[in-house]
Design a protein around this motif. Sequence first.
Motif, mmCIF file in Angstrom:
data_model
loop_
_atom_site.group_PDB
_atom_site.id
_atom_site.type_symbol
_atom_site.label_atom_id
_atom_site.label_comp_id
_atom_site.label_asym_id
_atom_site.label_seq_id
_atom_site.Cartn_x
_atom_site.Cartn_y
_atom_site.Cartn_z
ATOM 1 N N LYS A 85 -16.157 2.643 -15.501
ATOM 2 C CA LYS A 85 -16.712 3.638 -16.428
ATOM 3 C C LYS A 85 -16.891 5.013 -15.794
ATOM 4 C CE LYS A 85 -21.483 2.406 -15.524
ATOM 5 N NZ LYS A 85 -22.664 1.783 -16.019
ATOM 6 N N GLU A 86 -16.870 5.086 -14.453
ATOM 7 C CA GLU A 86 -17.023 6.367 -13.759
ATOM 8 C C GLU A 86 -15.683 7.071 -13.521
ATOM 9 O OE1 GLU A 86 -20.131 7.527 -13.162
ATOM 10 O OE2 GLU A 86 -20.870 5.677 -14.059
ATOM 11 N N SER A 87 -14.584 6.399 -13.833
ATOM 12 C CA SER A 87 -13.260 6.967 -13.571
ATOM 13 C C SER A 87 -12.996 8.174 -14.467
ATOM 14 C CB SER A 87 -12.176 5.912 -13.814
ATOM 15 O OG SER A 87 -12.318 4.832 -12.925
ATOM 16 N N GLU A 88 -12.177 9.067 -13.957
ATOM 17 C CA GLU A 88 -11.744 10.229 -14.744
ATOM 18 C C GLU A 88 -10.864 9.740 -15.895
ATOM 19 O OE1 GLU A 88 -12.540 13.480 -14.093
ATOM 20 O OE2 GLU A 88 -13.804 12.802 -12.444
ATOM 21 N N GLU A 89 -10.739 10.549 -16.941
ATOM 22 C CA GLU A 89 -9.893 10.176 -18.084
ATOM 23 C C GLU A 89 -8.414 10.273 -17.746
ATOM 24 O OE1 GLU A 89 -10.906 12.529 -21.471
ATOM 25 O OE2 GLU A 89 -12.890 11.626 -21.649
ATOM 26 N N ARG A 90 -8.106 10.982 -16.687
ATOM 27 C CA ARG A 90 -6.703 11.176 -16.283
ATOM 28 C C ARG A 90 -6.641 10.999 -14.766
ATOM 29 N NH1 ARG A 90 -2.351 14.641 -18.446
ATOM 30 N NH2 ARG A 90 -1.163 15.415 -16.689
ATOM 31 N N ILE A 91 -5.831 10.042 -14.327
ATOM 32 C CA ILE A 91 -5.699 9.765 -12.900
ATOM 33 C C ILE A 91 -4.251 9.993 -12.516
ATOM 34 C CG2 ILE A 91 -5.833 7.957 -11.148
ATOM 35 C CD1 ILE A 91 -8.144 6.786 -12.715
ATOM 36 N N GLU A 92 -4.049 10.838 -11.502
ATOM 37 C CA GLU A 92 -2.701 11.148 -11.043
ATOM 38 C C GLU A 92 -2.559 10.761 -9.577
ATOM 39 O OE1 GLU A 92 -1.101 15.013 -12.311
ATOM 40 O OE2 GLU A 92 -2.950 15.262 -13.461
ATOM 41 N N HIS A 93 -1.444 10.108 -9.254
ATOM 42 C CA HIS A 93 -1.166 9.726 -7.865
ATOM 43 C C HIS A 93 0.273 10.064 -7.540
ATOM 44 C CE1 HIS A 93 -4.835 7.551 -6.868
ATOM 45 N NE2 HIS A 93 -4.809 7.049 -8.088
ATOM 46 N N THR A 94 0.475 10.556 -6.328
ATOM 47 C CA THR A 94 1.823 10.766 -5.833
ATOM 48 C C THR A 94 2.160 9.567 -4.964
ATOM 49 O OG1 THR A 94 1.562 13.159 -5.863
ATOM 50 C CG2 THR A 94 3.313 12.281 -4.464
ATOM 51 N N LEU A 95 3.230 8.890 -5.312
ATOM 52 C CA LEU A 95 3.640 7.709 -4.554
ATOM 53 C C LEU A 95 4.328 8.139 -3.259
ATOM 54 C CD1 LEU A 95 5.033 5.543 -7.492
ATOM 55 C CD2 LEU A 95 2.748 5.501 -6.491
ATOM 56 N N THR A 96 4.118 7.339 -2.215
ATOM 57 C CA THR A 96 4.684 7.636 -0.902
ATOM 58 C C THR A 96 5.962 6.835 -0.723
ATOM 59 O OG1 THR A 96 2.461 7.935 -0.046
ATOM 60 C CG2 THR A 96 4.205 7.637 1.582
ATOM 61 N N ARG A 97 7.039 7.546 -0.330
ATOM 62 C CA ARG A 97 8.318 6.867 -0.099
ATOM 63 C C ARG A 97 8.190 5.905 1.082
ATOM 64 N NH1 ARG A 97 12.792 7.492 -2.557
ATOM 65 N NH2 ARG A 97 13.164 9.307 -3.818
ATOM 66 N N VAL A 98 8.871 4.784 0.950
ATOM 67 C CA VAL A 98 8.917 3.819 2.047
ATOM 68 C C VAL A 98 9.844 4.417 3.113
ATOM 69 C CG1 VAL A 98 9.690 1.517 2.732
ATOM 70 C CG2 VAL A 98 8.541 1.854 0.541
ATOM 71 N N LYS A 99 9.363 4.427 4.349
ATOM 72 C CA LYS A 99 10.182 4.957 5.439
ATOM 73 C C LYS A 99 11.154 3.870 5.884
ATOM 74 C CE LYS A 99 6.946 8.344 7.220
ATOM 75 N NZ LYS A 99 6.018 8.416 6.146
ATOM 76 N N VAL A 100 12.422 4.223 5.902
ATOM 77 C CA VAL A 100 13.457 3.274 6.331
ATOM 78 C C VAL A 100 13.700 3.498 7.809
ATOM 79 C CG1 VAL A 100 15.841 2.513 5.965
ATOM 80 C CG2 VAL A 100 14.468 3.332 4.027
ATOM 81 N N ALA A 101 13.572 2.430 8.571
ATOM 82 C CA ALA A 101 13.800 2.543 10.029
ATOM 83 C C ALA A 101 15.275 2.792 10.281
ATOM 84 C CB ALA A 101 13.347 1.270 10.723
ATOM 85 N N LYS A 102 15.546 3.799 11.124
ATOM 86 C CA LYS A 102 16.940 4.106 11.470
ATOM 87 C C LYS A 102 17.374 3.205 12.605
ATOM 88 C CE LYS A 102 16.686 8.851 9.951
ATOM 89 N NZ LYS A 102 16.798 10.250 10.300
#
Length: 103
Positions: A85-102
């Motif tokens: 109930k305390e959450s904002e009405e709009r939640i935005e997240h930027t997803l983090t790319r999975v790092k591929v081991a070279k």
Amino acid sequence: PAATTPNDTVAAVDTTPKETAPVEEKKPEPIRIKILTEPGGATVEDEKGNELGETPLEIRVEPEQVRELRLTKKGFEPLAITLDKESEERIEHTLTRVKVAKK
């Protein structure tokens, strides 16, 4: 004052308090929370692993409820979020790319 005789009618008045119907407490409305991710199209799963849809997605949360959600998208790290109930009405997240081991 006139005296009453056994044949006189006397009106009885009920003075006991009337029971009133219990006032129904209005149940609080569910909260609507919009989940957005960058990039969009992340799969949203609930606590039990049930798929709820893809972002952007609107979730309903009951006032007494706490929702533990998991956001997943191929090529990105999974993200866990908690809604209540305390959450904002709009939640935005930027997803983090999975790092591929070279190699």
